[in-house]
Scaffold this motif. Structure first.
Motif, PDB file in Angstrom:
ATOM      1  N   HIS A   1      10.004  -4.045   6.010  1.00 15.32           N
ATOM      2  CA  HIS A   1       9.840  -4.635   4.688  1.00 15.32           C
ATOM      3  C   HIS A   1       9.444  -3.590   3.641  1.00 15.32           C
ATOM      4  O   HIS A   1       9.670  -3.803   2.449  1.00 15.32           O
ATOM      5  CB  HIS A   1       8.789  -5.742   4.731  1.00 15.32           C
ATOM      6  CG  HIS A   1       9.268  -6.974   5.441  1.00 15.32           C
ATOM      7  ND1 HIS A   1       8.421  -7.955   5.913  1.00 15.32           N
ATOM      8  CD2 HIS A   1      10.522  -7.379   5.784  1.00 15.32           C
ATOM      9  CE1 HIS A   1       9.125  -8.912   6.495  1.00 15.32           C
ATOM     10  NE2 HIS A   1      10.399  -8.580   6.436  1.00 15.32           N
ATOM     11  N   SER A   2       8.847  -2.501   4.083  1.00 19.64           N
ATOM     12  CA  SER A   2       8.459  -1.451   3.132  1.00 19.64           C
ATOM     13  C   SER A   2       9.657  -0.671   2.615  1.00 19.64           C
ATOM     14  O   SER A   2       9.584  -0.032   1.564  1.00 19.64           O
ATOM     15  CB  SER A   2       7.468  -0.477   3.789  1.00 19.64           C
ATOM     16  OG  SER A   2       8.140   0.350   4.741  1.00 19.64           O
ATOM     17  N   GLY A   3      10.767  -0.708   3.366  1.00 16.67           N
ATOM     18  CA  GLY A   3      11.949   0.048   2.970  1.00 16.67           C
ATOM     19  C   GLY A   3      11.847   1.537   3.236  1.00 16.67           C
ATOM     20  O   GLY A   3      12.730   2.304   2.848  1.00 16.67           O
TER      21      GLY A   3
ATOM     22  N   ILE B   1       0.833  -1.211   0.000  1.00 17.51           N
ATOM     23  CA  ILE B   1       0.000   0.000   0.000  1.00 17.51           C
ATOM     24  C   ILE B   1       0.865   1.258   0.000  1.00 17.51           C
ATOM     25  O   ILE B   1       0.513   2.259  -0.636  1.00 17.51           O
ATOM     26  CB  ILE B   1      -0.952  -0.022   1.209  1.00 17.51           C
ATOM     27  CG1 ILE B   1      -1.945  -1.179   1.053  1.00 17.51           C
ATOM     28  CG2 ILE B   1      -1.685   1.300   1.368  1.00 17.51           C
ATOM     29  CD1 ILE B   1      -2.869  -1.374   2.227  1.00 17.51           C
ATOM     30  N   ALA B   2       1.996   1.218   0.676  1.00 11.77           N
ATOM     31  CA  ALA B   2       2.900   2.382   0.656  1.00 11.77           C
ATOM     32  C   ALA B   2       3.368   2.677  -0.754  1.00 11.77           C
ATOM     33  O   ALA B   2       3.478   3.844  -1.163  1.00 11.77           O
ATOM     34  CB  ALA B   2       4.087   2.129   1.577  1.00 11.77           C
ATOM     35  N   ARG B   3       3.633   1.622  -1.510  1.00 14.17           N
ATOM     36  CA  ARG B   3       4.074   1.819  -2.907  1.00 14.17           C
ATOM     37  C   ARG B   3       2.947   2.398  -3.752  1.00 14.17           C
ATOM     38  O   ARG B   3       3.151   3.316  -4.560  1.00 14.17           O
ATOM     39  CB  ARG B   3       4.553   0.487  -3.476  1.00 14.17           C
ATOM     40  CG  ARG B   3       5.129   0.596  -4.881  1.00 14.17           C
ATOM     41  CD  ARG B   3       5.692  -0.726  -5.364  1.00 14.17           C
ATOM     42  NE  ARG B   3       4.664  -1.766  -5.437  1.00 14.17           N
ATOM     43  CZ  ARG B   3       4.533  -2.753  -4.572  1.00 14.17           C
ATOM     44  NH1 ARG B   3       5.359  -2.852  -3.544  1.00 14.17           N
ATOM     45  NH2 ARG B   3       3.581  -3.653  -4.701  1.00 14.17           N
ATOM     46  N   LYS B   4       1.712   1.882  -3.562  1.00  3.60           N
ATOM     47  CA  LYS B   4       0.585   2.350  -4.372  1.00  3.60           C
ATOM     48  C   LYS B   4       0.198   3.789  -4.045  1.00  3.60           C
ATOM     49  O   LYS B   4      -0.270   4.521  -4.919  1.00  3.60           O
ATOM     50  CB  LYS B   4      -0.615   1.428  -4.148  1.00  3.60           C
ATOM     51  CG  LYS B   4      -0.419   0.034  -4.726  1.00  3.60           C
ATOM     52  CD  LYS B   4      -1.632  -0.849  -4.448  1.00  3.60           C
ATOM     53  CE  LYS B   4      -1.450  -2.236  -5.043  1.00  3.60           C
ATOM     54  NZ  LYS B   4      -2.603  -3.126  -4.745  1.00  3.60           N
ATOM     55  N   THR B   5       0.355   4.196  -2.794  1.00  4.53           N
ATOM     56  CA  THR B   5      -0.035   5.549  -2.398  1.00  4.53           C
ATOM     57  C   THR B   5       1.128   6.539  -2.473  1.00  4.53           C
ATOM     58  O   THR B   5       0.958   7.707  -2.132  1.00  4.53           O
ATOM     59  CB  THR B   5      -0.585   5.549  -0.963  1.00  4.53           C
ATOM     60  OG1 THR B   5       0.410   5.010  -0.071  1.00  4.53           O
ATOM     61  CG2 THR B   5      -1.847   4.708  -0.868  1.00  4.53           C
TER      62      THR B   5
ATOM     63  N   LEU C   1       6.665   8.057   4.339  1.00  4.78           N
ATOM     64  CA  LEU C   1       6.909   7.879   5.771  1.00  4.78           C
ATOM     65  C   LEU C   1       5.773   7.064   6.376  1.00  4.78           C
ATOM     66  O   LEU C   1       4.610   7.266   6.024  1.00  4.78           O
ATOM     67  CB  LEU C   1       6.993   9.242   6.470  1.00  4.78           C
ATOM     68  CG  LEU C   1       7.190   9.235   7.992  1.00  4.78           C
ATOM     69  CD1 LEU C   1       8.572   8.696   8.350  1.00  4.78           C
ATOM     70  CD2 LEU C   1       7.002  10.636   8.570  1.00  4.78           C
ATOM     71  N   LEU C   2       6.128   6.141   7.257  1.00  6.29           N
ATOM     72  CA  LEU C   2       5.130   5.380   8.012  1.00  6.29           C
ATOM     73  C   LEU C   2       5.143   5.857   9.461  1.00  6.29           C
ATOM     74  O   LEU C   2       6.215   6.071  10.031  1.00  6.29           O
ATOM     75  CB  LEU C   2       5.446   3.884   7.965  1.00  6.29           C
ATOM     76  CG  LEU C   2       5.607   3.236   6.587  1.00  6.29           C
ATOM     77  CD1 LEU C   2       5.941   1.762   6.740  1.00  6.29           C
ATOM     78  CD2 LEU C   2       4.359   3.422   5.752  1.00  6.29           C
ATOM     79  N   ILE C   3       3.957   6.014  10.041  1.00  3.46           N
ATOM     80  CA  ILE C   3       3.861   6.426  11.439  1.00  3.46           C
ATOM     81  C   ILE C   3       3.042   5.395  12.194  1.00  3.46           C
ATOM     82  O   ILE C   3       1.892   5.115  11.835  1.00  3.46           O
ATOM     83  CB  ILE C   3       3.214   7.820  11.587  1.00  3.46           C
ATOM     84  CG1 ILE C   3       4.027   8.874  10.828  1.00  3.46           C
ATOM     85  CG2 ILE C   3       3.122   8.205  13.058  1.00  3.46           C
ATOM     86  CD1 ILE C   3       3.460  10.264  10.913  1.00  3.46           C
TER      87      ILE C   3
END
Length: 623
Positions: A223-225, A193-197, A201-203
């Motif tokens: 794993h998201s990098g 989902i991080a790639r698609k959006t 940054l993840l919080i």
């Protein structure tokens, strides 16, 4: 303008409800109450305006209108109809005023006052989001609960972040929206989902998670990098380690894979409250935290014994600032100096001595045998003897798990210190307690600051062996263990902390690289350098003869100290002191090996490829 707007809404509500009740002007003549203006209408507007002012309606800003503001408006409207009814009743006994108008008035007024405020805020938020979305960092929030909802509010007040979606494992929230932001999937889908959006940054907005769940979420983030941050725990905010609303990096102790050990503060306060304590090595990582904890738990006097003047100044200034009511006695000197030790004990009138001063760097001490024995063993004996002479109730020696079947000079010197202190217990009223640590996260000279510096410098990160593991504890946990052991206070006991499973140093290095927003092997290299002198692949927490058992605290283990020959130790200690004074390293080697027979100076894992032998001269060569 706002006051004029609100009074106009009062007029519109009062007159409009009468129009609705009696019919609009086109249907025929209206009663005086429905006129565009009358004395009665003036009384209503004036009375309601006074209520608005009294309630404090104009202390808020439309830009940040929220639920508390709407509640304030509703209170002002309900209070207003009471005042309006009394005022109009005093004027004309409510002649011609329908009861339906009085019932509907507060709710219609609250709606007409609240709607413009919310619409204005929505318009401003929308305008700012359109302006910021192109330049702000796109953020994916993990956790759609209360913390996540509050985080969105905070992020929308800044120009740096633009939330694009939530991730949450709750099936009930799938497809839902919070403040217009959708819940896009589960935590395990973070990378996809991080790639698609196009998130950058993840919080993590789940501050109350247990350690196991936090490990799983951190793994998903890794794993998201992408770099990731977290909302601070309430405990961190209350203890001043984080500010409310401030994002923080995931601490390395969040990666322990176990719950932090919770202290029995009641037992500690009952033992420590009103006492005087002496802390040696008071400016070090462990010593300084011990001083803070003693101050928090009610010690009346703390003597700070420290060899380094800058460290002494720093901890003294901090304690004076944060604990102004506690008596502090700073003492600059070497606690191995008998005169200094006696002076510190006389000044402090200590009930307990925490002996934290020591050398602890394994590779350094392998080539500095004399200093290791002098500072770790002989100094401990000096403090133990001085404490007995001064009538100290409890003497706590801070040791290490490396003293169990030692294979290096640090472990052997610490085991010798344990034995020398224990020898004083036979003919003394002082309780001698030994506390053994694992590796302390973020303490001075530990692997964590080393890795952090290497990562900040662009790498490489150096790990001795891909299979090496260590037990880890945090600095607060280490100090908890010391205080809890002192509070339990069994004579000649050995205490250690149940630290769960050992942590692979390779994995620790990889996680620290990812925490820095980089990828192991791609952005930061990991180089394996081989075991250093005195190191082994795996540490041991317990000695087979010490018969460890659980204490009243479920995470603290107590062992029975192995018996020692006090007379032999007295003779050996005199010989060791003479060899130390003469700087006779060969004699010190032989005395150490004879006094600590379990000392085997080579790698203990049995792997010939990884074995590292510390080259002590043989007895034959010395002869």
């Amino acid at each position: 303008m706002i006051v004029t707007h609100d009074l106009a809404i009062v007029w519109l509500t009062w007159v409009g409800l009468h129009w609705i009740r009696y019919g609009f002007p086109s249907s025929g003549p209206l009663p005086p109450q429905a006129d565009f203006w009358s004395i009665e209408t003036g009384i209503v507007v004036l009375a309601q305006g006074l209520v608005f002012w009294r309630v404090g309606l104009y202390q808020g800003l439309w830009r940040f209108a929220s639920t508390p503001d709407l509640w304030n408006i509703l209170k002002a409207s309900i209070g207003g109809i009471v005042v309006v009814t009394l005022a109009v009743f005093s004027y004309n006994r409510l002649a011609g005023v329908p009861r339906s108008v009085l019932v509907l008035y507060p709710f219609v007024l609250a709606g007409l006052l609240g709607a413009p405020r919310l619409l204005y805020r929505a318009w401003k938020d929308s305008s700012e989001q359109r302006q910021l979305s192109a330049t702000a960092t796109r953020v994916l929030i993990l956790g759609a609960g209360r913390a996540g909802e509050q985080l969105v509010r905070d992020l929308r007040r800044t120009s740096a972040y633009h939330p694009v979606g939530f991730l949450d494992d709750s099936a009930q929230l799938r497809g839902a929206k919070l403040h217009g932001i959708p819940v896009l999937g589960t935590i395990n889908q973070a990378a996809d989902i991080a790639r698609k959006t196009a998130a950058r940054l993840l919080i993590i907005a789940m501050p109350s998670l247990d350690a196991t769940s936090m490990q799983r979420i951190i793994t998903a983030c890794e794993h998201s990098g992408l770099p990731f941050r977290m909302v601070p725990r309430l405990k961190d905010v209350l203890e001043g380690r984080a500010m409310p609303g401030q994002l923080k990096e995931v601490d390395i102790d969040d990666l322990l894979g176990r719950e932090p050990v919770v202290s029995d503060w009641r037992a500690i306060r009952e033992w420590l409250g009103g006492r005087s304590v002496l802390v040696t090595g008071a400016g070090g990582s462990i010593g300084s935290e011990l001083c803070r904890q003693c101050a928090r738990q009610g010690a009346k006097r703390i003597a700070l014994l420290e060899f380094d003047e800058l460290s002494l100044m720093r901890i003294q200034a901090e304690l004076q600032r944060d604990f102004a009511s506690i008596e502090l006695i700073p003492i600059l000197g070497d606690c191995g100096d008998r005169a200094v030790a006696r002076r510190a004990l006389d000044l402090s009138e200590a009930d307990a001595v925490f002996h934290a001063a020591a050398y602890k760097q394994v590779p350094v001490l392998e080539s500095q045998l004399r200093e290791a024995i002098r500072n770790n063993a002989l100094v401990s004996q000096t403090m133990a003897a001085a404490s007995a002479e001064a009538g100290v109730s409890t003497f706590i020696l801070i040791s290490t798990d490396k003293a169990v079947d030692p294979v290096n000079v640090l472990g052997a010197s610490k085991r010798l210190a344990e034995m020398l202190c224990q020898a004083h217990a036979a003919d003394s009223h002082t309780h001698y307690v030994t506390v053994r640590f694992g590796n302390v996260l973020d303490s001075a000279g530990s692997v964590v600051p080393l890795f952090r510096d290497q990562i900040n410098n662009g790498g490489p990160v150096t790990v001795t062996d891909p299979q090496v593991t260590r037990y880890f504890m945090t600095i607060p946990e280490a100090c908890l263990l010391i205080l809890q052991a002192a509070a339990i206070g069994s004579h000649e006991a050995v205490y250690t902390l149940d630290m769960g499973s050992p942590v692979a140093i390779r994995q620790l290095a990889e996680q620290m690289i990812r925490l820095a927003g980089k990828q192991p092997g791609r952005d930061i290299a990991i180089v394996y350098t081989g075991l250093r002198p005195g190191e082994k692949l795996h540490e041991t927490l317990f000695h087979s003869e010490e018969q460890y058992r659980r204490t009243a605290h479920p995470k603290i283990l107590q062992g029975i100290a192995r018996p020692v020959d006090a007379r032999m130790l007295e003779e050996r200690s005199l010989a060791i002191r003479k060899a130390s004074d003469d700087y006779d390293v060969d004699a010190l080697i032989e005395l150490l090996r004879d006094t600590v027979p379990e000392f085997q100076p080579e790698a203990a894992d049995g792997d010939a490829d990884n074995a590292v032998v510390v080259k002590f001269p043989s007895r034959a060569s010395r002869r």
